[in-house]
Scaffold this motif. Structure first.
Motif, PDB file in Angstrom:
ATOM      1  N   GLN A  40      44.243  43.498  46.102  1.00 43.63           N
ATOM      2  CA  GLN A  40      44.742  43.129  47.454  1.00 43.63           C
ATOM      3  C   GLN A  40      46.228  42.177  47.514  1.00 43.63           C
ATOM      4  O   GLN A  40      47.155  42.590  48.173  1.00 43.63           O
ATOM      5  CB  GLN A  40      43.784  42.173  48.353  1.00 43.63           C
ATOM      6  CG  GLN A  40      42.450  42.838  48.701  1.00 43.63           C
ATOM      7  CD  GLN A  40      42.700  44.205  49.485  1.00 43.63           C
ATOM      8  OE1 GLN A  40      43.335  44.091  50.379  1.00 43.63           O
ATOM      9  NE2 GLN A  40      41.945  45.187  48.951  1.00 43.63           N
ATOM     10  N   ASP A  41      46.271  41.509  46.458  1.00 46.64           N
ATOM     11  CA  ASP A  41      47.671  40.665  46.361  1.00 46.64           C
ATOM     12  C   ASP A  41      48.734  41.913  45.998  1.00 46.64           C
ATOM     13  O   ASP A  41      49.822  41.557  46.572  1.00 46.64           O
ATOM     14  CB  ASP A  41      47.495  39.617  45.246  1.00 46.64           C
ATOM     15  CG  ASP A  41      48.674  39.255  45.102  1.00 46.64           C
ATOM     16  OD1 ASP A  41      49.340  38.389  46.000  1.00 46.64           O
ATOM     17  OD2 ASP A  41      49.426  39.166  44.036  1.00 46.64           O
ATOM     18  N   ARG A  42      48.415  42.826  45.117  1.00 41.81           N
ATOM     19  CA  ARG A  42      49.486  43.603  44.945  1.00 41.81           C
ATOM     20  C   ARG A  42      49.899  44.465  46.155  1.00 41.81           C
ATOM     21  O   ARG A  42      51.183  44.988  46.145  1.00 41.81           O
ATOM     22  CB  ARG A  42      49.165  44.560  43.831  1.00 41.81           C
ATOM     23  CG  ARG A  42      48.874  43.956  42.291  1.00 41.81           C
ATOM     24  CD  ARG A  42      49.948  43.322  41.863  1.00 41.81           C
ATOM     25  NE  ARG A  42      50.519  42.098  42.213  1.00 41.81           N
ATOM     26  CZ  ARG A  42      51.726  41.739  42.462  1.00 41.81           C
ATOM     27  NH1 ARG A  42      52.830  42.591  42.046  1.00 41.81           N
ATOM     28  NH2 ARG A  42      52.102  40.649  42.825  1.00 41.81           N
ATOM     29  N   ILE A  43      48.919  44.971  46.810  1.00 41.12           N
ATOM     30  CA  ILE A  43      49.081  45.826  47.892  1.00 41.12           C
ATOM     31  C   ILE A  43      49.883  44.852  49.063  1.00 41.12           C
ATOM     32  O   ILE A  43      51.049  45.555  49.478  1.00 41.12           O
ATOM     33  CB  ILE A  43      47.893  46.296  48.752  1.00 41.12           C
ATOM     34  CG1 ILE A  43      47.010  47.281  47.712  1.00 41.12           C
ATOM     35  CG2 ILE A  43      48.106  47.028  49.856  1.00 41.12           C
ATOM     36  CD1 ILE A  43      45.699  47.611  48.239  1.00 41.12           C
ATOM     37  N   LEU A  44      49.704  43.797  49.167  1.00 37.27           N
ATOM     38  CA  LEU A  44      50.544  43.067  50.095  1.00 37.27           C
ATOM     39  C   LEU A  44      51.800  42.805  49.612  1.00 37.27           C
ATOM     40  O   LEU A  44      52.764  42.753  50.338  1.00 37.27           O
ATOM     41  CB  LEU A  44      49.701  41.515  50.524  1.00 37.27           C
ATOM     42  CG  LEU A  44      50.380  40.850  51.505  1.00 37.27           C
ATOM     43  CD1 LEU A  44      50.418  41.575  52.811  1.00 37.27           C
ATOM     44  CD2 LEU A  44      49.509  39.785  51.746  1.00 37.27           C
TER      45      LEU A  44
END
Length: 84
Positions: A40-44
Motif C-alpha cells: 500500500q505504501d509503494r502504491i501511494l
C-alpha cells in the motif's frame, strides 16, 4: 597499446551493497510492517509521483477504483468537492 589493470577474470563493478544476501537469510520488517502495508505504501508513493491511475493499474495490477482511491489522497486538491 593502452591497457587497464583489470583482466577478464576480475569484476568490473562492485556489487551494490545491501542487495546480495546469503541464501536463506530472511528479510525482517519493522514491527507492525506487513507485506500488505508495504505494498500500500509503494502504491501511494507511486500515485504521488505519477498521478496517473492507468500507470498504477498497469504497474500493480489493481482495478480502476483502487487506482482512483490512491490518486485521490495523493492529490486532494484535484478531487471534486461535492456540496452536501
Amino acid at each position: 597499446m593502452v591497457g587497464s589493470a583489470a583482466t577478464h577474470c576480475e569484476p568490473v563493478a562492485q556489487p551494490v551493497e545491501g542487495v546480495a544476501r546469503p541464501q536463506g537469510q530472511v528479510l525482517e520488517f519493522p514491527k507492525g510492517m506487513t507485506l500488505n502495508v508495504l505494498r500500500q505504501d509503494r502504491i501511494l508513493h507511486e500515485a504521488r509521483a505519477s498521478a496517473d491511475p492507468l500507470h498504477l493499474m498497469r504497474l500493480f495490477g489493481i482495478s480502476t477504483s483502487t487506482a482512483l482511491r490512491h490518486v485521490g489522497p495523493a492529490y486532494p486538491e484535484r478531487t471534486a468537492k461535492l456540496p452536501r
